[in-house]
Write an enzyme that holds these catalytic residues in place. Sequence first.
Site, short mmCIF file in Angstrom:
data_model
loop_
_atom_site.label_atom_id
_atom_site.label_comp_id
_atom_site.label_asym_id
_atom_site.label_seq_id
_atom_site.Cartn_x
_atom_site.Cartn_y
_atom_site.Cartn_z
N SER A 101 0.85 -1.20 0.00
CA SER A 101 0.00 0.00 0.00
C SER A 101 0.88 1.24 0.00
O SER A 101 2.00 1.22 0.53
CB SER A 101 -0.88 0.03 1.26
OG SER A 101 -1.52 1.28 1.38
N TYR A 142 -1.37 -0.03 10.19
CA TYR A 142 -1.60 -0.57 8.84
C TYR A 142 -0.39 -0.32 7.94
O TYR A 142 0.08 -1.23 7.24
CB TYR A 142 -2.86 0.07 8.25
CG TYR A 142 -3.11 -0.28 6.81
CD1 TYR A 142 -3.53 -1.56 6.45
CD2 TYR A 142 -2.94 0.67 5.80
CE1 TYR A 142 -3.77 -1.87 5.11
CE2 TYR A 142 -3.18 0.36 4.48
CZ TYR A 142 -3.60 -0.91 4.14
OH TYR A 142 -3.83 -1.23 2.81
N1 LIG Z 1 -8.63 -0.25 -1.83
C1 LIG Z 1 -7.56 0.49 -1.58
O1 LIG Z 1 -7.57 1.72 -1.71
C2 LIG Z 1 -6.27 -0.16 -1.18
C3 LIG Z 1 -5.12 0.63 -1.18
C4 LIG Z 1 -3.92 0.05 -0.84
C5 LIG Z 1 -3.85 -1.29 -0.52
N2 LIG Z 1 -4.98 -2.05 -0.50
C6 LIG Z 1 -4.85 -3.48 -0.16
O2 LIG Z 1 -5.36 -4.26 -1.21
C7 LIG Z 1 -5.92 -5.45 -0.70
C8 LIG Z 1 -7.35 -5.59 -1.19
O3 LIG Z 1 -8.05 -4.40 -0.92
P1 LIG Z 1 -9.61 -4.28 -1.30
O4 LIG Z 1 -9.95 -2.84 -1.22
O5 LIG Z 1 -9.90 -5.06 -2.52
O6 LIG Z 1 -10.21 -5.04 -0.03
P2 LIG Z 1 -11.68 -5.61 0.28
O7 LIG Z 1 -11.94 -5.32 1.70
O8 LIG Z 1 -12.65 -5.19 -0.77
O9 LIG Z 1 -11.45 -7.19 0.11
C9 LIG Z 1 -10.55 -7.87 0.95
C10 LIG Z 1 -10.92 -9.33 0.95
O10 LIG Z 1 -9.98 -10.01 1.81
C11 LIG Z 1 -10.70 -10.96 2.58
N3 LIG Z 1 -9.97 -11.25 3.82
C12 LIG Z 1 -9.79 -10.45 4.90
N4 LIG Z 1 -9.10 -11.11 5.85
C13 LIG Z 1 -8.83 -12.34 5.36
C14 LIG Z 1 -8.16 -13.49 5.86
N5 LIG Z 1 -7.68 -13.51 7.11
N6 LIG Z 1 -8.06 -14.59 5.06
C15 LIG Z 1 -8.58 -14.59 3.81
N7 LIG Z 1 -9.25 -13.55 3.29
C16 LIG Z 1 -9.38 -12.44 4.04
C17 LIG Z 1 -12.04 -10.30 2.87
O11 LIG Z 1 -13.02 -11.25 3.23
C18 LIG Z 1 -12.32 -9.60 1.54
O12 LIG Z 1 -13.07 -10.43 0.66
C19 LIG Z 1 -5.76 -5.38 0.82
O13 LIG Z 1 -4.58 -6.08 1.20
C20 LIG Z 1 -5.60 -3.90 1.08
O14 LIG Z 1 -4.87 -3.65 2.27
C21 LIG Z 1 -6.19 -1.52 -0.83
#
Ligand SMILES: NC(=O)c1ccc[n+]([C@@H]2O[C@H](COP(=O)([O-])OP(=O)(O)OC[C@H]3O[C@@H](n4cnc5c(N)ncnc54)[C@H](O)[C@@H]3O)[C@@H](O)[C@H]2O)c1
Length: 247
Positions: free
Chosen positions: A142, A152
Site C-alpha cells: 500500500s 496498517y
Molecule cells: N482499496 C484500496 O484503496 C487499497 C489501497 C492500498 C492497498 N490495498 C490493499 O489491497 C488489498 C485488497 O483491498 P480491497 O480494497 O480489494 O479489499 P476488500 O476489503 O474489498 O477485500 C478484501 C478481501 O480479503 C478478505 N480477507 C480479509 N481477511 C482475510 C483473511 N484472514 N483470510 C482470507 N481472506 C481475508 C475479505 O473477506 C475480503 O473479501 C488489501 O490487502 C488492502 O490492504 C487496498
Amino acid sequence: MNEHSGKVAVITGGARGFGRGFAEALAARGARVVLADLDGEEAARAAAAIGDLAEALALDVADEPAVAAAMADVARRHGGIDILINNAGIHSAAAAQPIGVLGLERSRQMFEVNVWGVIQCTLAAAPFMAGREGAAIVNISSMASYPCTTAYGVTKLAVRGVTTAFAHELGPQGIRVNAIAPGLIMTDTIRAELPEAVVAAVSAQQIVKREGATSDIVEAMLYLVSPGSGFVTGECLRVSGGVTLQA
Ligand SMILES: NC(=O)c1ccc[n+]([C@@H]2O[C@H](COP(=O)([O-])OP(=O)(O)OC[C@H]3O[C@@H](n4cnc5c(N)ncnc54)[C@H](O)[C@@H]3O)[C@@H](O)[C@H]2O)c1
C-alpha cells in the site's frame, strides 16, 4: 486473450474488491483461478459469476495449517500452482491509526493477516510453483507504507520487505516475487468506510486527477505475472496517481 491458458492462480481475498478483479482478469485470459477468502460464501458467489474456470476456497490466511493444506490440495487437484496473488488484508479505516491507539491486540491481529498471511501462503505455495515456467507471486502492499505512520502502514512496509526477501529466497527456483503499492482505490470497502474528508485529502495529493479504479491495479498485476516482466523481481510498483511525487 489466452495467454494464461493452462495456468493455475491462487488469489487470496478473492471474493471482492481487487481480488475479484484479479480473478476475473486471469480467468478471462485462460487461467484456472482459486478464490481463497475468509468469506467463503461471497467467494462462491464470485466464482459462480466468473464461470467454469473459477472455484472458491474458504480460507483464513492467518491459519497456518489450513493454508498449508489448502495449497497442497489445490496443487494435487490441478497439478501445481503458477501464480499466487497475496491480496487478502485488513484495511478498515479503524486500522489506519497509530499502534498505541489501535492497541496491541488489534495490531497483532492485523500483522497475522497482512504479514504472516503473506509469508504463510508464500511458503506453502512455493514448493508447488518451483520450476514452473513463468511462476510469479504478487503481494499487495500500500502507499500507506511510505509515510508509514499507522499500524496498517507498518504491516504494508513489512509486505515490501517480505517481497524483497522472497525474491532472493525463491529466485533460484524460478519464482519471481513483486509487489504493488496501490494508492486510494474506491473499492466497496473503501467507499463504505473511509470518511469523505480523507478521500478528498488523498485525491488532492494525486498528480493524476481522477479516481483510482480496481482496473488500474488489475493492469499492474497482469504486467507482473506476464512474460513481459520476466526480468523484474523484488520490486514494488506504485499505482497511486503519483501521490508521493507531489512537492
Ligand atoms: N482499496 C484500496 O484503496 C487499497 C489501497 C492500498 C492497498 N490495498 C490493499 O489491497 C488489498 C485488497 O483491498 P480491497 O480494497 O480489494 O479489499 P476488500 O476489503 O474489498 O477485500 C478484501 C478481501 O480479503 C478478505 N480477507 C480479509 N481477511 C482475510 C483473511 N484472514 N483470510 C482470507 N481472506 C481475508 C475479505 O473477506 C475480503 O473479501 C488489501 O490487502 C488492502 O490492504 C487496498
